[in-house]
Design a protein around this motif. Structure first.
Motif, short mmCIF file in Angstrom:
data_model
loop_
_atom_site.label_atom_id
_atom_site.label_comp_id
_atom_site.label_asym_id
_atom_site.label_seq_id
_atom_site.Cartn_x
_atom_site.Cartn_y
_atom_site.Cartn_z
N ILE A 92 0.87 -1.18 0.00
CA ILE A 92 0.00 0.00 0.00
C ILE A 92 0.90 1.22 0.00
N LEU A 93 0.70 2.10 -0.96
CA LEU A 93 1.67 3.17 -1.18
C LEU A 93 0.98 4.46 -1.60
N ASP A 94 1.51 5.57 -1.13
CA ASP A 94 1.01 6.90 -1.50
C ASP A 94 2.03 7.53 -2.45
N ALA A 95 1.63 7.71 -3.71
CA ALA A 95 2.57 8.23 -4.72
C ALA A 95 3.06 9.63 -4.39
N ARG A 96 2.23 10.43 -3.72
CA ARG A 96 2.60 11.82 -3.45
C ARG A 96 3.06 12.03 -2.00
N GLY A 97 3.01 10.99 -1.20
CA GLY A 97 3.47 11.09 0.19
C GLY A 97 4.59 10.12 0.45
N ASP A 98 4.80 9.79 1.71
CA ASP A 98 5.88 8.88 2.09
C ASP A 98 5.38 7.51 2.55
N ALA A 99 4.09 7.35 2.69
CA ALA A 99 3.55 6.09 3.19
C ALA A 99 3.86 4.95 2.24
N GLY A 100 4.45 3.88 2.78
CA GLY A 100 4.69 2.66 2.01
C GLY A 100 6.02 2.60 1.31
N TRP A 101 6.72 3.71 1.18
CA TRP A 101 7.96 3.71 0.39
C TRP A 101 9.09 2.96 1.09
N ASP A 102 9.18 3.07 2.40
CA ASP A 102 10.21 2.29 3.12
C ASP A 102 9.99 0.79 2.93
N LYS A 103 8.75 0.38 3.00
CA LYS A 103 8.44 -1.05 2.83
C LYS A 103 8.79 -1.51 1.42
N LEU A 104 8.44 -0.69 0.42
CA LEU A 104 8.76 -1.06 -0.96
C LEU A 104 10.27 -1.13 -1.17
N ALA A 105 11.00 -0.16 -0.62
CA ALA A 105 12.45 -0.15 -0.78
C ALA A 105 13.09 -1.39 -0.16
N ALA A 106 12.53 -1.86 0.97
CA ALA A 106 13.07 -3.06 1.61
C ALA A 106 12.73 -4.31 0.81
N VAL A 120 -0.09 4.72 -14.15
CA VAL A 120 -0.82 5.79 -13.47
C VAL A 120 -0.92 6.98 -14.41
N GLY A 121 -1.65 8.00 -14.02
CA GLY A 121 -1.75 9.21 -14.82
C GLY A 121 -0.42 9.93 -14.88
N PRO A 122 -0.15 10.65 -15.97
CA PRO A 122 1.14 11.34 -16.12
C PRO A 122 1.41 12.38 -15.04
N GLY A 123 0.36 12.84 -14.37
CA GLY A 123 0.55 13.80 -13.28
C GLY A 123 1.33 13.23 -12.11
N LEU A 124 1.44 11.90 -12.03
CA LEU A 124 2.18 11.26 -10.95
C LEU A 124 3.58 10.83 -11.34
N PHE A 125 3.94 10.97 -12.62
CA PHE A 125 5.26 10.51 -13.07
C PHE A 125 6.39 11.16 -12.27
N GLY A 126 6.31 12.45 -12.12
CA GLY A 126 7.37 13.17 -11.42
C GLY A 126 7.48 12.75 -9.97
N ASP A 127 6.34 12.58 -9.30
CA ASP A 127 6.36 12.16 -7.89
C ASP A 127 6.99 10.78 -7.74
#
Length: 484
Positions: A92-106, A120-127
């Motif tokens: 479970i991950l928030d593309a524009r926040g920090d939730a879930g990123w540590d878990k994904l990285a591990a 996803v939509g192109p508006g999220l590519f940069g994030d």
């Protein structure tokens, strides 16, 4: 005839938007089919990442349901399905926040190919690109896959390219267009550059004109909100048909190498003439026999978005000077059919007289349905009664010519995803190619807006607006019939 399957090295494919419609319909079933074919070997894994509140068991159930719905052979591969699901994880991950990123990285392993699919939509590519960098998941060996639309005009396409380039080199960016993964599209290059029969004739001296048709029998359906912002020009012409045009018109590359091929495609786009207003036709389908019209489907009673567009284009170079290219695409047409037709010129003199009629050789590359290649040739009609000429096809429908195993050939998404893992960018668009395509398309769209032109109504189940027929009739030509 059995296609050879070459396993790829172990990989992690992370699908951002892993619970979305594209993942459900295309990406996940494609990966399962590659697993069944033995190509997804070793310890390769699929990791879904999205905001949906699912645990790992819930996501595996989602994947299983998607495969059962969109892979007709899934019920025959229950053992494979069980083994494939063991390779599936979810975060479970928030593309524009920090939730879930540590878990994904591990979870992501560093000792293998890592491909990040931005479903996803192109508006999220940069994030996403920024956070992959921040959390240490991007390096020289990682890759990202981005879906169209690559912007909605030249300015936004440049912005997207700039954002992605802040964290990834061009060689790591895979802009996917599923049309380029079709077996017939790739066979187009084989037919052109692998057969001496065609290449000497592939020019304006022998080719009268070329038609490219991508027709859909369905309406916009559940894509109404997106489609009404895009229209046929942005959704299909600027990418799918542009790519087909490049492949049919490009010069032979020095070798079958990603940048060599894309360099030649880029030259074609740069050689396209600006399109005059009378060389473009826009249309919008109307309600018919109980089927809703375009405005009903998008719930916008005053919409001026086109669901059909036809263009006469010209390429100003030595090979194609004077040869028109006719492109058309639309929704709610009489059949679902995509093809490229190379129409050769008449023989310079007919020895059979006017009573023999007019006959032309036409090379047809069918993309869907029934992928294949057909060459129309002129022969004598059998029987007595003099020299009467008829046209007959030399047909190579893949399913017939290559046997029942041809049905097992990978589909477009299967092939393209495996190319990402291999690091082969031949069938993916380069950033400068995308920008040049918008440079050609933008003035056409801006012209419509400046002139306040509304699309021409056309009947559902037809071949499009009558004005599109006149686009060719005034040149003494006619569109090929749209047939399933």
């Amino acid at each position: 005839m059995v296609s050879r399957v070459i396993p790829v090295e172990p990989f992690d494919l992370i699908v951002f938007g892993g619970t979305g419609d594209l993942a459900r319909r295309k990406i996940l079933p494609a990966l399962f089919r590659r697993y069944c074919a033995g190509q997804m070997g070793g310890s390769s894994r699929v990791i879904g990442a999205a905001r949906s509140d699912l645990d790992e068991a819930g996501y595996r159930a989602f994947v299983s349901d998607a495969i059962a719905e969109f892979d007709p052979d899934a019920t025959q591969n229950r053992d494979h399905l069980s083994a494939f699901l063991e390779r599936v994880s979810y975060v479970i991950l928030d593309a524009r926040g920090d939730a879930g990123w540590d878990k994904l990285a591990a979870l992501v392993q560093k000792d293998r190919v890592r491909a990040y699919y931005f479903s996803v939509g192109p508006g999220l590519f940069g994030d996403l690109a920024q956070r992959l960098h921040t959390y240490g998941m991007s390096d020289a060996d990682s890759r990202i896959v981005v879906e169209k639309p690559f912007g909605r005009d030249l300015a936004s396409a440049r912005d997207l390219n700039r954002v992605l380039a802040q964290h990834f080199e061009e060689r790591q960016i895979y802009r996917i267009d599923h049309y380029l993964g079709k077996e017939t599209v790739q066979n187009l290059m084989a037919v052109r550059f692998g057969n001496m029969l065609f290449e000497p004739l592939w020019n304006s001296q022998y080719v009268d004109h070329i038609q490219i048709t991508v027709a859909e029998s369905v309406g916009v359906g559940g894509r109404g909100e997106y489609y009404d912002r895009a229209g046929a020009m942005r959704d299909m012409m600027q990418n799918h048909l542009m790519q087909l045009l490049c492949l049919i018109a490009m010069e032979p590359p020095a070798k079958f190498d990603p940048d060599a091929v894309r360099d030649e495609k880029l030259k074609v786009i740069r050689a396209l003439d600006p399109v005059e207003p009378d060389c473009v036709v826009r249309g919008q389908y109307q309600a018919d026999d109980g089927a809703p019209g375009y405005r009903d489907e998008v719930e916008a009673p005053d919409s001026t978005t086109e669901s059909f567009v036809a263009i006469r284009a010209h390429i100003s170079n030595w090979r194609w000077a004077g040869t028109p290219f006719y492109l058309r695409t639309g929704k709610r047409l009489k059949a679902r059919a995509s093809e490229i037709a190379v129409v050769f010129k008449d023989a310079p003199h007919s020895i059979f007289g006017v009573q023999a009629g007019r006959h032309r050789n036409i090379l047809t590359i069918r993309l869907q349905p029934n992928e294949g290649i057909e060459l129309g040739v002129t022969i004598k009609e059998p029987g007595p009664g003099g020299m009467r000429l008829i046209d007959v096809p030399l047909d190579m429908t893949f399913a017939e010519a290559l046997g029942p195993d041809s049905a097992d050939f990978p589909d477009a998404y299967e092939r393209l995803i495996m190319d990402v893992i291999r690091g082969n960018q031949t069938l993916f668009m380069r950033g400068d190619e995308v920008e040049e395509a918008w440079s050609w398309t933008d003035p056409i769209i801006e012209g419509w807006e400046e002139r306040g032109e509304a699309p021409i109504p056309y009947a559902s189940g037809s071949a499009g607006p009558d004005d599109a027929l006149m686009l060719m009739h005034r040149d003494g030509r006619r569109w090929r019939e749209i047939r399933a």
